[in-house]
Write an enzyme that holds these catalytic residues in place. Structure first.
Site, mmCIF file in Angstrom:
data_model
loop_
_atom_site.group_PDB
_atom_site.id
_atom_site.type_symbol
_atom_site.label_atom_id
_atom_site.label_comp_id
_atom_site.label_asym_id
_atom_site.label_seq_id
_atom_site.Cartn_x
_atom_site.Cartn_y
_atom_site.Cartn_z
ATOM 1 N N HIS A 64 0.854 -1.185 0.000
ATOM 2 C CA HIS A 64 0.000 0.000 0.000
ATOM 3 C C HIS A 64 0.894 1.241 0.000
ATOM 4 O O HIS A 64 2.068 1.189 0.394
ATOM 5 C CB HIS A 64 -0.905 0.000 1.236
ATOM 6 C CG HIS A 64 -2.087 -0.917 1.113
ATOM 7 N ND1 HIS A 64 -3.215 -0.804 1.886
ATOM 8 C CD2 HIS A 64 -2.305 -1.964 0.282
ATOM 9 C CE1 HIS A 64 -4.099 -1.734 1.548
ATOM 10 N NE2 HIS A 64 -3.559 -2.464 0.578
ATOM 11 N N GLU A 66 1.003 3.857 1.860
ATOM 12 C CA GLU A 66 1.531 4.271 3.162
ATOM 13 C C GLU A 66 2.677 3.363 3.601
ATOM 14 O O GLU A 66 3.695 3.839 4.117
ATOM 15 C CB GLU A 66 0.406 4.221 4.216
ATOM 16 C CG GLU A 66 -0.726 5.195 3.953
ATOM 17 C CD GLU A 66 -1.849 4.603 3.098
ATOM 18 O OE1 GLU A 66 -1.567 3.710 2.260
ATOM 19 O OE2 GLU A 66 -3.003 5.025 3.272
ATOM 20 N N CYS A 94 -5.798 2.206 5.696
ATOM 21 C CA CYS A 94 -6.541 0.988 6.024
ATOM 22 C C CYS A 94 -5.990 0.455 7.358
ATOM 23 O O CYS A 94 -4.973 0.955 7.864
ATOM 24 C CB CYS A 94 -6.362 -0.047 4.914
ATOM 25 S SG CYS A 94 -4.762 -0.857 4.942
ATOM 26 N N CYS A 97 -2.242 -0.257 7.247
ATOM 27 C CA CYS A 97 -1.388 0.931 7.179
ATOM 28 C C CYS A 97 -1.386 1.678 8.508
ATOM 29 O O CYS A 97 -0.368 2.247 8.913
ATOM 30 C CB CYS A 97 -1.858 1.845 6.054
ATOM 31 S SG CYS A 97 -1.666 1.091 4.428
HETATM 32 N N1 LIG Z 1 -5.165 4.008 2.223
HETATM 33 C C1 LIG Z 1 -5.047 3.012 1.318
HETATM 34 N N2 LIG Z 1 -6.085 2.207 1.109
HETATM 35 C C2 LIG Z 1 -5.915 1.201 0.207
HETATM 36 N N3 LIG Z 1 -6.786 0.244 -0.190
HETATM 37 C C3 LIG Z 1 -6.164 -0.520 -1.102
HETATM 38 N N4 LIG Z 1 -4.899 -0.081 -1.305
HETATM 39 C C4 LIG Z 1 -4.724 1.008 -0.499
HETATM 40 C C5 LIG Z 1 -3.629 1.891 -0.252
HETATM 41 O O1 LIG Z 1 -2.530 1.809 -0.826
HETATM 42 N N5 LIG Z 1 -3.846 2.876 0.666
#
Ligand SMILES: Nc1nc2[nH]cnc2c(=O)[nH]1
Length: 170
Positions: A64, A66, A94, A97
Protein backbone atom coordinates in the site's frame (compact mmCIF):
# COMPACT_ATOMS: atom_id res chain seq x y z
CA UNK A 1 10.92 13.34 -7.39
CA UNK A 2 9.11 15.51 -4.84
CA UNK A 3 7.72 18.71 -6.28
CA UNK A 4 6.11 20.51 -3.40
CA UNK A 5 6.49 24.22 -4.02
CA UNK A 6 7.75 26.35 -1.18
CA UNK A 7 6.21 29.75 -0.50
CA UNK A 8 8.12 33.00 -0.90
CA UNK A 9 8.93 32.98 2.82
CA UNK A 10 10.45 29.49 2.39
CA UNK A 11 8.27 28.13 5.19
CA UNK A 12 7.38 24.44 5.45
CA UNK A 13 4.56 23.18 3.20
CA UNK A 14 1.20 23.07 4.94
CA UNK A 15 -0.65 19.78 5.57
CA UNK A 16 -2.99 20.69 2.69
CA UNK A 17 0.01 21.12 0.36
CA UNK A 18 1.46 17.75 1.33
CA UNK A 19 -1.97 16.16 0.85
CA UNK A 20 -2.29 17.74 -2.61
CA UNK A 21 1.07 16.20 -3.50
CA UNK A 22 -0.04 12.80 -2.15
CA UNK A 23 -3.23 13.00 -4.23
CA UNK A 24 -1.20 13.92 -7.33
CA UNK A 25 1.12 10.94 -6.70
CA UNK A 26 -1.95 8.69 -6.44
CA UNK A 27 -3.41 9.92 -9.72
CA UNK A 28 -0.05 9.61 -11.53
CA UNK A 29 0.33 6.08 -10.15
CA UNK A 30 -2.87 4.93 -11.84
CA UNK A 31 -1.27 5.88 -15.16
CA UNK A 32 1.77 3.80 -14.09
CA UNK A 33 -0.29 0.60 -13.59
CA UNK A 34 -0.59 1.11 -9.82
CA UNK A 35 -3.46 1.55 -7.40
CA UNK A 36 -4.96 5.02 -6.83
CA UNK A 37 -3.09 5.77 -3.61
CA UNK A 38 -0.09 7.95 -2.74
CA UNK A 39 1.57 8.85 0.56
CA UNK A 40 4.33 11.00 2.00
CA UNK A 41 6.32 10.64 5.22
CA UNK A 42 7.95 13.79 6.57
CA UNK A 43 10.56 12.91 9.17
CA UNK A 44 11.11 14.79 12.42
CA UNK A 45 13.90 16.78 10.74
CA UNK A 46 11.82 17.59 7.65
CA UNK A 47 13.07 15.00 5.14
CA UNK A 48 10.41 13.92 2.63
CA UNK A 49 9.83 10.31 1.51
CA UNK A 50 7.15 9.32 -0.97
CA UNK A 51 5.37 6.05 -1.71
CA UNK A 52 2.69 4.79 -4.06
CA UNK A 53 0.55 1.69 -4.17
CA UNK A 54 2.31 -1.20 -6.00
CA UNK A 55 0.11 -4.12 -4.91
CA UNK A 56 -0.72 -5.50 -8.34
CA UNK A 57 2.46 -4.23 -10.02
CA UNK A 58 4.72 -6.00 -7.48
CA UNK A 59 2.37 -8.89 -6.59
CA UNK A 60 2.58 -7.66 -2.99
CA UNK A 61 -0.65 -7.24 -0.99
CA UNK A 62 1.25 -5.22 1.61
CA UNK A 63 2.54 -2.66 -0.91
CA UNK A 64 0.00 0.00 0.00
CA UNK A 65 1.11 3.58 -0.55
CA UNK A 66 1.53 4.27 3.16
CA UNK A 67 3.56 1.11 3.80
CA UNK A 68 5.74 1.89 0.77
CA UNK A 69 6.36 5.45 2.02
CA UNK A 70 7.16 4.16 5.51
CA UNK A 71 9.57 1.57 4.05
CA UNK A 72 11.24 4.27 1.96
CA UNK A 73 11.57 6.53 4.99
CA UNK A 74 13.01 3.76 7.16
CA UNK A 75 15.50 2.69 4.47
CA UNK A 76 16.45 6.30 3.72
CA UNK A 77 16.94 7.21 7.35
CA UNK A 78 18.45 3.87 8.42
CA UNK A 79 15.97 3.28 11.23
CA UNK A 80 12.81 1.35 12.11
CA UNK A 81 11.65 4.17 14.42
CA UNK A 82 9.96 7.18 12.79
CA UNK A 83 9.17 8.99 16.04
CA UNK A 84 8.40 12.63 15.25
CA UNK A 85 7.36 11.89 11.65
CA UNK A 86 4.06 12.78 10.00
CA UNK A 87 2.25 10.66 7.40
CA UNK A 88 0.23 12.39 4.67
CA UNK A 89 -1.87 10.08 2.54
CA UNK A 90 -4.27 10.47 -0.36
CA UNK A 91 -6.77 8.19 1.40
CA UNK A 92 -7.57 7.23 4.99
CA UNK A 93 -5.10 4.50 6.00
CA UNK A 94 -6.54 0.99 6.02
CA UNK A 95 -6.12 -1.06 9.25
CA UNK A 96 -2.80 -2.53 7.97
CA UNK A 97 -1.39 0.93 7.18
CA UNK A 98 -2.62 2.31 10.48
CA UNK A 99 -0.96 -0.56 12.35
CA UNK A 100 2.25 -0.10 10.34
CA UNK A 101 2.18 3.60 11.27
CA UNK A 102 1.78 2.68 14.94
CA UNK A 103 4.65 0.21 14.76
CA UNK A 104 6.79 2.85 13.03
CA UNK A 105 5.93 5.23 15.91
CA UNK A 106 4.68 7.88 13.50
CA UNK A 107 3.38 10.89 15.45
CA UNK A 108 0.52 12.10 13.29
CA UNK A 109 -1.51 11.14 10.19
CA UNK A 110 -3.38 13.39 7.74
CA UNK A 111 -5.58 11.95 4.98
CA UNK A 112 -7.60 13.32 2.05
CA UNK A 113 -10.23 10.83 0.82
CA UNK A 114 -12.10 8.63 3.32
CA UNK A 115 -12.53 4.84 3.54
CA UNK A 116 -16.01 5.44 2.11
CA UNK A 117 -14.57 7.20 -0.94
CA UNK A 118 -12.30 4.15 -1.37
CA UNK A 119 -15.36 1.86 -1.09
CA UNK A 120 -17.06 3.84 -3.86
CA UNK A 121 -14.06 2.96 -6.05
CA UNK A 122 -14.35 -0.76 -5.15
CA UNK A 123 -11.75 -1.03 -2.37
CA UNK A 124 -12.42 -2.99 0.84
CA UNK A 125 -10.94 -0.54 3.36
CA UNK A 126 -14.32 0.07 5.09
CA UNK A 127 -15.11 -3.66 5.07
CA UNK A 128 -11.83 -4.41 6.82
CA UNK A 129 -12.43 -1.67 9.43
CA UNK A 130 -15.73 -3.38 10.25
CA UNK A 131 -13.88 -6.71 10.53
CA UNK A 132 -11.70 -5.26 13.31
CA UNK A 133 -14.47 -3.29 14.97
CA UNK A 134 -17.02 -6.11 15.12
CA UNK A 135 -17.29 -9.25 17.22
CA UNK A 136 -16.54 -12.84 16.14
CA UNK A 137 -19.78 -13.01 14.15
CA UNK A 138 -18.40 -10.29 11.87
CA UNK A 139 -15.19 -12.23 11.24
CA UNK A 140 -16.77 -14.61 8.73
CA UNK A 141 -14.61 -13.45 5.83
CA UNK A 142 -11.49 -14.78 7.60
CA UNK A 143 -12.00 -16.66 10.87
CA UNK A 144 -9.17 -16.28 13.38
CA UNK A 145 -8.83 -18.70 16.30
CA UNK A 146 -6.31 -19.70 18.95
CA UNK A 147 -5.30 -23.38 18.93
CA UNK A 148 -4.55 -25.33 22.11
CA UNK A 149 -0.79 -25.83 22.39
CA UNK A 150 0.77 -26.25 25.84
CA UNK A 151 1.53 -22.93 27.59
CA UNK A 152 5.29 -23.67 27.44
CA UNK A 153 5.23 -24.33 23.70
CA UNK A 154 2.97 -21.37 23.02
CA UNK A 155 5.23 -18.81 24.69
CA UNK A 156 8.58 -20.46 23.79
CA UNK A 157 9.55 -17.71 21.26
CA UNK A 158 8.89 -15.02 23.89
CA UNK A 159 10.87 -16.94 26.50
CA UNK A 160 13.79 -17.09 24.04
CA UNK A 161 13.36 -13.37 23.26
CA UNK A 162 13.37 -12.33 26.93
CA UNK A 163 16.50 -14.43 27.55
CA UNK A 164 18.33 -12.88 24.59
CA UNK A 165 20.48 -10.10 26.03
CA UNK A 166 21.50 -8.87 22.54
CA UNK A 167 17.93 -8.37 21.33
CA UNK A 168 16.91 -5.03 19.77
CA UNK A 169 13.61 -3.92 21.31
CA UNK A 170 11.06 -2.20 19.09
N1 LIG B 1 -5.17 4.01 2.22
C1 LIG B 1 -5.05 3.01 1.32
N2 LIG B 1 -6.08 2.21 1.11
C2 LIG B 1 -5.92 1.20 0.21
N3 LIG B 1 -6.79 0.24 -0.19
C3 LIG B 1 -6.16 -0.52 -1.10
N4 LIG B 1 -4.90 -0.08 -1.30
C4 LIG B 1 -4.72 1.01 -0.50
C5 LIG B 1 -3.63 1.89 -0.25
O1 LIG B 1 -2.53 1.81 -0.83
N5 LIG B 1 -3.85 2.88 0.67
Amino acid sequence: MSSISMSATDSQPTPAEYLSRAVALATENVRDAGGPFGAIVVSADGQVFEGVNRVTANLDPSAHAEVTAIRNACQGLGTFDLTGATLYTSCEPCPMCLATSLWARIDRVYFAASRHDAADAGFDDAVFYRYFEGGPEDRAIMPVGQESLTPDERVAPFTEWNANTSRVDY
